[in-house]
Every structure is written in C-alpha cells, then in structure tokens.
Design an enzyme around this catalytic site. Structure first.
Site, mmCIF file in Angstrom:
data_model
loop_
_atom_site.group_PDB
_atom_site.id
_atom_site.type_symbol
_atom_site.label_atom_id
_atom_site.label_comp_id
_atom_site.label_asym_id
_atom_site.label_seq_id
_atom_site.Cartn_x
_atom_site.Cartn_y
_atom_site.Cartn_z
ATOM 1 N N CYS A 392 45.724 35.199 34.305
ATOM 2 C CA CYS A 392 46.111 36.128 33.236
ATOM 3 C C CYS A 392 45.424 37.490 33.412
ATOM 4 C CB CYS A 392 45.838 35.514 31.874
ATOM 5 S SG CYS A 392 46.965 36.145 30.626
ATOM 6 N N HIS A 521 48.670 30.619 32.255
ATOM 7 C CA HIS A 521 47.423 29.835 32.216
ATOM 8 C C HIS A 521 47.648 28.431 32.787
ATOM 9 C CE1 HIS A 521 44.901 32.556 29.801
ATOM 10 N NE2 HIS A 521 46.064 32.970 29.333
ATOM 11 N N GLU A 523 45.566 26.323 33.676
ATOM 12 C CA GLU A 523 44.545 25.354 33.243
ATOM 13 C C GLU A 523 45.045 24.425 32.139
ATOM 14 O OE1 GLU A 523 44.445 28.618 32.791
ATOM 15 O OE2 GLU A 523 43.430 29.242 30.943
HETATM 16 N N1 GLN Z 1 44.318 40.829 27.790
HETATM 17 C C1 GLN Z 1 45.456 40.501 28.583
HETATM 18 C C2 GLN Z 1 46.739 40.585 27.787
HETATM 19 O O1 GLN Z 1 46.717 40.490 26.578
HETATM 20 C C3 GLN Z 1 45.304 39.168 29.230
HETATM 21 C C4 GLN Z 1 45.274 38.035 28.270
HETATM 22 C C5 GLN Z 1 44.680 36.788 28.834
HETATM 23 O O2 GLN Z 1 43.981 36.838 29.836
HETATM 24 N N2 GLN Z 1 44.907 35.674 28.198
HETATM 25 O O3 GLN Z 1 47.796 40.727 28.336
#
Ligand code: GLN
Length: 548
Positions: A392, A521, A523
């Site tokens: 992310c 994600h 995970e």
């Molecule tokens: N801050 C980034 C976004 O909002 C990544 C979010 C995250 O890593 N879950 O797009």
C-alpha cells in the site's frame, strides 16, 4: 415424518478479570476445532464502541484495522478468526454499539416501530440478536462463535450480555457460554489465585448468565486443587474448566484445548452430535514452528512512535503473522526488526544498516512523518538488490522513489504529503477528493476486495500461479496513470491492473531479485497453513540473498 431443520447454535465468548488475555484467540481456536470436526462455523466480534467501525480509531489505541471482504474496517480479532478458521469475514461478522444505535434510531425516524415507544430494553438487545442471527444466516453456520470485547464487569457490555441471556432463555439447548479468565500468580506468593475468576463468574451470574466453560488463562497449567476450586465456586463442571497456559505460539492453542477435548464437550453442551476433530494440518505447522532449519531476518521500515513493541506489533499484526507464515513455509525462523524511518532522515547514511537484513518490508501507513526516511530506505534496497515488498503506502512510496531517482523528477511525491505537488505520482480520484473536502472520512476509502489482472511472465504472476487475483484494499490515494508508461519503460513494470477502473495495483522492478509493490494488503489473506504467495516468494528471495 417431518424432518426438523437443525437449530443453529451459538457460543458466547466473554472475558473476566482483565482483557488482552486471549479471548480472540480462544474464539478463533474454537472455530478451528469445530471446523476441523466438519462443522460449518462463523465468528462474530461485538465491540462496545460508539464508533460505527474501527476505521476511525487510531491503531495504536485499538490495534490494526482489519479489512473484510466487503470492505468492513473491523477489529483485529477478525484477522484471527480468518487465520484460524480459514473463513472470510465481512460486515455481518462485526457489530459495534454504534451500528446498533444507528440502526434503531434510523428505524425510529422512518416510523418502522409503528408508533411504539422505543426502549433501551428490549429494543437494543433485540437489535443485537437480529445482527448475530444475520451473521449466522449469511454464513449458513451451524455454530456461530460470538466474542464480546472488553470484560464483563464493564457497564457498556450490559446490553450485549442481556441479548445473550435472552437468546439462552429462549433456546437453552442452543446457547453456551465460555468465560475466558486470568489466574494471576503474584510473585510474593508464587501460587495461582482463583479468586478474581470467582468474582468474574459472579459478575456474569448477576447478568443472569452462568458460564458453561472457563478457559483458565495463566502463566502455568491449571492444577487439580485449583480446578476443583473453580468448579465449586464458579458453578462450572470440573472438566469444563480448561487449562490454558501461555504458549510460545498462538497456533498451539487449539492443541491445548483439544488435550481436554473442548470441541466434543462444546458439542455435547449444545446438544449436537459429537465428532472427533482433526488437527493434523495444524500439527504439521507446529512441527515447522518448533523445528526451523534456518533463520530469516526481515526489517519492517516505517514511522514508529515511542510506544514500544507491544503496540507496534498490535498495529501491524496481520503483516507480522503473514511474515511468520511465509517463514515457516520456507522452514525458517522469522526474526523481525522494527526500523524507524525517521532515523534515516536525521542521518541518511544510516540506511546502510539495512544491508544486515535478508529482506525489507514497508507496510501500509498514513501521513507525512517518516516518509522521506522510507523513501531513502527504498532507494537503498532498490540499488543494493535487497528483496523488497512494499504494501500500500510501501508501493506508493516505491513509485515516488523511482520517479525521483531513476526518472530524475526530483519533485515527485504523493498528494497525501504535498497537496500542491508538481509531479503527483500518487494522486486522488475526484470522488475521493470530495470526501476529503466534505470531511467524510468514515468508511469512504477504497475498501475491500477487488480483482487484479497480472501480467504473464511477471514474478507476481508466477507467485500467484493465476492471471486474475482478488485482494483487499484500504487506501484513499492511487497511482497516477500519467506516469504509467514512463515508469514501465524505465524498468518499474506495471504488472497488475484492475481492469474495470484501470487502476494500477502491482509494480515490479525488472533486474532485481525481488522488488514488488502492491496497492492492496496481501497480509489479510495469509493463513498459517497457507502462506500468502507474495510473502512466501519474498521470504524465499530473502533466504536466497542470505545464502549468497
Ligand atoms: N496513505 C495511503 C493512502 O491512503 C496508503 C494507505 C495504506 O497504506 N493503507 O492511499
């Protein structure tokens, strides 16, 4: 003869004495055991917060925000349920006080109570019951394991206990209560004390509920005299007081429970046919955990706060578990280290310390702090062939780093950090921009499972072994397609795209042992007995680096 439809069964897992002693793992282990004996199970977590979901709560306070299939931002316990049972969780599996009240008040405003006055009791417990049953129906579960957050002495849990009591009163054969309680061993006495648990059992009694089982958590095994005490003073059968000593890995908990045949005893209590559990797959896992052949040293780089390791590991529990699953799959012992990216801002030469690790992960994150340090770290691992998995924010910042340092556009950034940035490699969709403008933050990110098409021949495609994958998201910002061709040509390949929205999901560096960034994600989809393909291959590449 008319065959009566089997009644759905419910197990309530509640906590006494203090929280954080393993209620979630208990509920998850019960599901794993019952599933292994051929039962269709599901889990529900009830949180007492007025918050509608966990998305607006600081992870350092509440732990990781776990994202379900349909995008529910939930308590981290749902992660344990998934990891232990293998079942996918969604909105119906997560109930908060806020959801319950919102529903009731909305119904009232819509005249759905037909002119009746709306009362805290029974309307609130009724709504809780409706939601618990909805989860059961949605998953067609024979057994639904419902965990209440916090401990039973708390004022805010009363209406949930009342709902459970009402369910038991209506269907006494279909509802069971499991009290997870802590038995301290004060150092000056050196003896396990049952009194706090006796009080907890009485507190439960005062809510009209008798525990059917006590999970006796403690540093040590529950011995015979104390088992007898618990049975007598808590009014629970002796063989329903289950010893639950500390273990080196949470994945050993189902075994400890099954030593005392908890599964069969629960089935008996619920008037169900007794069946043997089959924990053979878990057995293989525990073997791997206990007998690693090598070690893999992974750095997790991010902005960290002075909160100590405990909170940190709670905030990133799914990432940590996914690394462990992948290490065990590769017969390795996972050695994890938190690396504070702010240190790389104060002293850029410090990034060289990353050379001592076999692999580096940048997990999800938000905000400005520590970002330049993360970018320095990514540059170092990219240039030094250290295996890298960016999740992310870790993918977004890897893209920024590449545009800055390979394409030479030094002003590249994400608009999350600099809203007027010239080279907005990571930007915001128009619909998201409105959410931010109108302060609509709750539940409005790009959330839940989306498909992603992988490019033939890419490492990501090889890892997954299929063209179309589905993974869960939680982010507001996106890769800006204006930079797509540029970075692809320069070697950071776009190898995963959501076709419907044309959004970039996976980037991968060519001519590097392993450098993958994913907008989602992974995970959340890793299981102890089924390591996630990307983590698995990342650890494999890390071990290869170690060897060389
Ligand atoms: N801050 C980034 C976004 O909002 C990544 C979010 C995250 O890593 N879950 O797009």
């Amino acid at each position: 003869m008319e065959i009566k439809k089997k009644q759905p069964k419910f197990i309530f897992v509640v906590g006494g004495v203090m929280s954080s002693v393993g209620k979630g793992v208990t509920a998850a282990s019960i599901s794993a055991i019952l599933k292994s004996s051929g039962h269709n199970v599901t889990n529900v977590k009830c949180d007492m917060y007025i918050n509608i979901d966990a998305g607006t709560i600081r992870p350092t306070e509440h732990g990781e925000v776990f994202v379900g299939e349909d995008g529910i931002e939930a308590d981290q316990d749902l992660g344990n349920y998934e990891r232990f049972s293998g079942n996918k969780m969604s909105s119906v599996n997560y109930i908060t006080t806020g959801q319950v009240y919102l529903e009731i008040i909305t119904k009232e405003r819509n005249l759905e109570y037909g002119g009746e006055d709306v009362e805290v009791v029974p309307d609130v417990p009724n709504e809780i019951i409706r939601r618990i049953k909805l989860a059961q129906q949605e998953h067609d579960a024979e057994v639904t394991v419902v965990e209440f957050g916090g401990t039973i002495g708390e004022y805010q849990v009363l209406l949930f206990l009342e709902a459970a009591r009402m369910m038991k009163l209506k269907d006494p054969d279909d509802v069971a209560f499991v009290l997870v309680s802590y038995l301290p061993i004060p150092s000056h006495i050196g003896e396990m004390k049952t009194k706090p648990t006796q009080h907890a059992a009485r507190t439960l009694n005062s809510a009209g509920i008798n525990a059917d089982f006590i999970i006796a958590r403690g540093v040590q095994e529950l011995d015979k005299p104390r088992r007898e005490k618990l049975a007598t003073f808590c009014g629970v059968k002796k063989d329903h007081c289950i010893s639950a000593p500390d273990v080196s890995s949470i994945y050993k908990v189902p075994f400890n429970f099954e030593k005392e045949e908890l599964g069969k005893k629960l089935l008996r209590t619920l008037h169900m046919e007794e069946k043997d559990s089959d924990l053979s797959k878990w057995n293989e896992l525990v073997e791997k955990i206990d007998h690693p052949k090598k070690e893999v040293k992974i750095a997790v780089v991010g902005k960290y706060f002075g909160t100590g390791n405990y909170t940190l590991s709670d905030s990133y529990i799914s990432v940590i578990e996914a690394i462990k699953h992948a290490a065990w799959y590769n017969d390795a012992k996972p050695v994890l280290e938190w690396v504070d990216s702010e240190a790389f801002e104060k002293d850029p030469k410090k990034v060289e310390e990353l050379a001592q690790f076999d692999g580096v992960i940048v997990p999800g994150g938000f905000g400005t702090r520590g970002v330049e340090g993360i970018i320095n770290a990514i540059q170092y691992v990219r240039e030094n062939n250290i295996p890298y998995l960016g999740i992310c924010y870790g993918m977004q910042l890897a893209s920024v780093e590449f545009v800055r340092n390979v394409l030479g556009k030094k002003e590249a950034h994400t608009v999350e950090v600099d809203k007027d940035v010239k080279e907005a490699v990571i930007h915001i969709n128009p619909n998201q921009a409105d959410n931010v403008k109108e302060h609509k933050y709750g539940g409005t990110m790009r959330l839940g499972a989306y498909d992603c098409e992988l490019t033939a021949g890419s490492k990501a495609r090889k890892a997954y072994g299929k063209d179309i994958i589905s993974e869960r998201h939680r982010h507001r910002y996106e890769f800006n397609n204006d930079y797509r061709e540029m970075i692809d040509k320069a070697g950071l390949k776009i190898v995963g795209v959501n076709k419907k929205s044309d959004l970039v999901e996976v980037v991968e560096l060519e001519n590097h042992p392993f450098f993958i960034g994913v907008q989602y994600h992974p995970e959340f989809r890793s299981r102890p007995i089924e390591a996630h393909p990307l983590f698995r291959e990342f650890v494999c590449a890390s071990l290869a680096r170690k060897k060389s």
